[in-house]
Design a protein around this motif. Structure first.
Motif, PDB file in Angstrom:
ATOM      1  N   THR A 112       0.710  -1.490   0.068  1.00  0.00           N
ATOM      2  CA  THR A 112       0.026   0.141   0.026  1.00  0.00           C
ATOM      3  C   THR A 112       0.901   1.148  -0.021  1.00  0.00           C
ATOM      4  N   SER A 113       2.164   1.168   0.197  1.00  0.00           N
ATOM      5  CA  SER A 113       3.334   2.289   0.354  1.00  0.00           C
ATOM      6  C   SER A 113       4.618   1.731   0.079  1.00  0.00           C
ATOM      7  N   SER A 114       5.267   2.586  -0.008  1.00  0.00           N
ATOM      8  CA  SER A 114       6.774   2.447  -0.233  1.00  0.00           C
ATOM      9  C   SER A 114       7.352   1.733   1.137  1.00  0.00           C
ATOM     10  N   ASP A 116       5.885  -0.407   2.915  1.00  0.00           N
ATOM     11  CA  ASP A 116       5.563  -1.608   2.741  1.00  0.00           C
ATOM     12  C   ASP A 116       6.509  -2.422   1.994  1.00  0.00           C
ATOM     13  N   VAL A 117       7.350  -1.926   0.901  1.00  0.00           N
ATOM     14  CA  VAL A 117       8.161  -2.187   0.163  1.00  0.00           C
ATOM     15  C   VAL A 117       9.392  -2.522   0.880  1.00  0.00           C
ATOM     16  N   PHE A 118       9.737  -1.349   1.744  1.00  0.00           N
ATOM     17  CA  PHE A 118      11.243  -1.434   2.411  1.00  0.00           C
ATOM     18  C   PHE A 118      10.813  -2.591   3.516  1.00  0.00           C
ATOM     19  N   THR A 119       9.767  -2.935   4.238  1.00  0.00           N
ATOM     20  CA  THR A 119       9.559  -3.883   5.145  1.00  0.00           C
ATOM     21  C   THR A 119       9.744  -5.101   4.602  1.00  0.00           C
ATOM     22  N   ILE A 120       9.107  -5.572   3.512  1.00  0.00           N
ATOM     23  CA  ILE A 120       9.291  -6.865   3.005  1.00  0.00           C
ATOM     24  C   ILE A 120      10.707  -7.193   2.269  1.00  0.00           C
ATOM     25  N   MET A 121      11.256  -6.073   1.962  1.00  0.00           N
ATOM     26  CA  MET A 121      12.604  -6.389   1.209  1.00  0.00           C
ATOM     27  C   MET A 121      13.891  -6.046   1.992  1.00  0.00           C
ATOM     28  N   HIS A 122      13.630  -5.421   3.214  1.00  0.00           N
ATOM     29  CA  HIS A 122      14.894  -4.970   4.227  1.00  0.00           C
ATOM     30  C   HIS A 122      15.693  -6.173   4.357  1.00  0.00           C
ATOM     31  N   SER A 123      15.088  -7.293   4.933  1.00  0.00           N
ATOM     32  CA  SER A 123      15.865  -8.374   5.162  1.00  0.00           C
ATOM     33  C   SER A 123      16.573  -9.092   4.135  1.00  0.00           C
ATOM     34  N   HIS A 124      15.970  -9.107   3.039  1.00  0.00           N
ATOM     35  CA  HIS A 124      16.785  -9.533   1.777  1.00  0.00           C
ATOM     36  C   HIS A 124      18.199  -8.989   1.546  1.00  0.00           C
ATOM     37  N   LEU A 125      18.277  -7.387   1.849  1.00  0.00           N
ATOM     38  CA  LEU A 125      19.286  -6.684   1.421  1.00  0.00           C
ATOM     39  C   LEU A 125      20.135  -6.119   2.434  1.00  0.00           C
ATOM     40  N   LEU A 126      19.617  -6.570   3.728  1.00  0.00           N
ATOM     41  CA  LEU A 126      20.538  -6.074   4.947  1.00  0.00           C
ATOM     42  C   LEU A 126      21.839  -6.565   5.205  1.00  0.00           C
ATOM     43  N   ASP A 127      22.698  -5.752   5.354  1.00  0.00           N
ATOM     44  CA  ASP A 127      24.340  -6.278   5.657  1.00  0.00           C
ATOM     45  C   ASP A 127      24.909  -6.531   4.444  1.00  0.00           C
ATOM     46  N   LEU A 128      24.364  -6.241   3.252  1.00  0.00           N
ATOM     47  CA  LEU A 128      25.432  -6.698   2.055  1.00  0.00           C
ATOM     48  C   LEU A 128      26.292  -5.733   1.825  1.00  0.00           C
ATOM     49  N   TRP A 134      16.351  -6.393  -7.529  1.00  0.00           N
ATOM     50  CA  TRP A 134      15.246  -7.329  -7.175  1.00  0.00           C
ATOM     51  C   TRP A 134      13.739  -6.825  -7.897  1.00  0.00           C
ATOM     52  N   VAL A 135      13.055  -7.383  -8.052  1.00  0.00           N
ATOM     53  CA  VAL A 135      11.680  -7.059  -8.580  1.00  0.00           C
ATOM     54  C   VAL A 135      10.554  -7.671  -7.734  1.00  0.00           C
ATOM     55  N   VAL A 136       9.519  -6.834  -7.341  1.00  0.00           N
ATOM     56  CA  VAL A 136       8.473  -7.406  -6.544  1.00  0.00           C
ATOM     57  C   VAL A 136       7.446  -7.302  -7.665  1.00  0.00           C
ATOM     58  N   LEU A 137       6.863  -8.804  -7.613  1.00  0.00           N
ATOM     59  CA  LEU A 137       5.757  -8.978  -8.710  1.00  0.00           C
ATOM     60  C   LEU A 137       4.401  -8.956  -7.951  1.00  0.00           C
ATOM     61  N   LEU A 138       3.623  -8.128  -8.473  1.00  0.00           N
ATOM     62  CA  LEU A 138       2.165  -7.798  -7.707  1.00  0.00           C
ATOM     63  C   LEU A 138       1.149  -8.401  -8.720  1.00  0.00           C
ATOM     64  N   ASN A 139      -0.051  -8.836  -8.015  1.00  0.00           N
ATOM     65  CA  ASN A 139      -1.283  -9.116  -8.870  1.00  0.00           C
ATOM     66  C   ASN A 139      -2.336  -7.839  -8.817  1.00  0.00           C
ATOM     67  N   ARG A 140      -3.577  -8.027  -9.261  1.00  0.00           N
ATOM     68  CA  ARG A 140      -4.240  -6.803  -9.496  1.00  0.00           C
ATOM     69  C   ARG A 140      -4.606  -5.952  -8.325  1.00  0.00           C
ATOM     70  N   SER A 175       0.584  -8.299 -12.621  1.00  0.00           N
ATOM     71  CA  SER A 175      -0.009  -7.104 -13.151  1.00  0.00           C
ATOM     72  C   SER A 175       0.514  -5.963 -13.100  1.00  0.00           C
ATOM     73  N   SER A 176       1.824  -5.851 -12.296  1.00  0.00           N
ATOM     74  CA  SER A 176       2.463  -4.655 -12.026  1.00  0.00           C
ATOM     75  C   SER A 176       3.811  -4.899 -11.406  1.00  0.00           C
ATOM     76  N   ILE A 177       4.550  -4.095 -11.412  1.00  0.00           N
ATOM     77  CA  ILE A 177       6.029  -4.375 -10.852  1.00  0.00           C
ATOM     78  C   ILE A 177       6.396  -3.429  -9.867  1.00  0.00           C
ATOM     79  N   ILE A 178       7.509  -3.641  -9.009  1.00  0.00           N
ATOM     80  CA  ILE A 178       7.954  -2.683  -8.246  1.00  0.00           C
ATOM     81  C   ILE A 178       9.688  -2.910  -8.397  1.00  0.00           C
TER      82      ILE A 178
END
Length: 232
Positions: A112-114, A116-128, A134-140, A175-178
């Motif tokens: 619903t917001s940027s 949310d993107v930070f929250t779900i992706m932070h753990s994947h990119l932390l400490d690198l 990355w690309v986040v795939l979304l449905n409608r 349907s869309s990507i981030i």
């Protein structure tokens, strides 16, 4: 004349099979823990039905399934009427339950917001110490379908191939990507290359009807959103 031995067998068989009949008539949720375990046992002893034997086993652990799951095959074999095969059946069933719980999918994530993107992706990119794209795939409904790593680069950059990005989106019927990548340096300011790539992908998304909703740059403690800054 009715054979008393035959009658006893029939009555015994019916008693032990009653939980099975209950599954068919009322569904599995209608059965008690003892009845479910009774089905696993299949039979009891001369003096106890399978369900009664199951109740005895459950009683020894205060009717706690978590405690029951800690019992070993040898522990279960201490009960009269429980041989190795029955003990293994109970242990195996409880292990399946544990694995099912372990493999349960996380609750569906809605963007619903940027933040949310930070929250779900932070753990994947932390400490690198290197950049990843990355690309986040979304449905409608903006529910996350998948998070896909597109490329891995060096300390100061990584290459993101537009063809690979949209191939991934098309294959997954997104349907869309981030777009998401990290800056190990901690600098949130997008480079000119970041801006050029974002513009290129946004235009490609228009033609393919897979809009790019945002490009989020993530650091250890914060993030930068192209959409929030009005430069998408």
């Amino acid at each position: 004349m009715i054979d008393p031995i035959s009658t006893t067998k029939i009555l015994s068989w019916a008693e032990e099979d009653r939980p099975r009949e209950k599954v068919l008539l009322k569904g599995k949720a209608a059965l008690s823990d003892a009845e479910l375990i009774g089905i696993l046992l299949g039979s009891g002893t001369v003096s106890l039905s399978a369900v009664d034997l199951a109740k005895q086993i459950l009683g020894s652990v205060d009717n706690n399934l978590t405690s029951l799951a800690k019992l070993s095959v040898k522990d279960l074999e201490k009960f009269k009427g429980i041989g190795e095969a029955k003990a293994i059946t109970i242990v195996a069933a409880l292990e399946l339950g544990r694995r099912r719980k372990e493999s349960e999918l996380p609750q569906r994530q809605v963007i619903t917001s940027s933040k949310d993107v930070f929250t779900i992706m932070h753990s994947h990119l932390l400490d690198l110490l290197h950049e990843e794209f990355w690309v986040v795939l979304l449905n409608r409904s903006n529910i996350v379908m998948k998070k896909v790593q597109i490329s891995v680069g060096g300390v100061s950059g990584t290459v993101a191939d537009p063809k690979l990005i949209f191939k991934t989106a098309l294959e997954n019927l997104a349907s869309s990507i981030i777009l998401v990548h990290n800056h190990p340096s901690g600098n949130l300011k997008p480079s000119q290359a970041d801006k050029d790539l974002t513009h290129k992908l946004k235009e490609a998304g228009k033609y393919l009807e897979i809009p790019v909703l945002d490009h989020v740059i993530i650091t250890e403690k914060s993030y930068f959103s192209f959409a929030d800054e009005g430069i998408l």
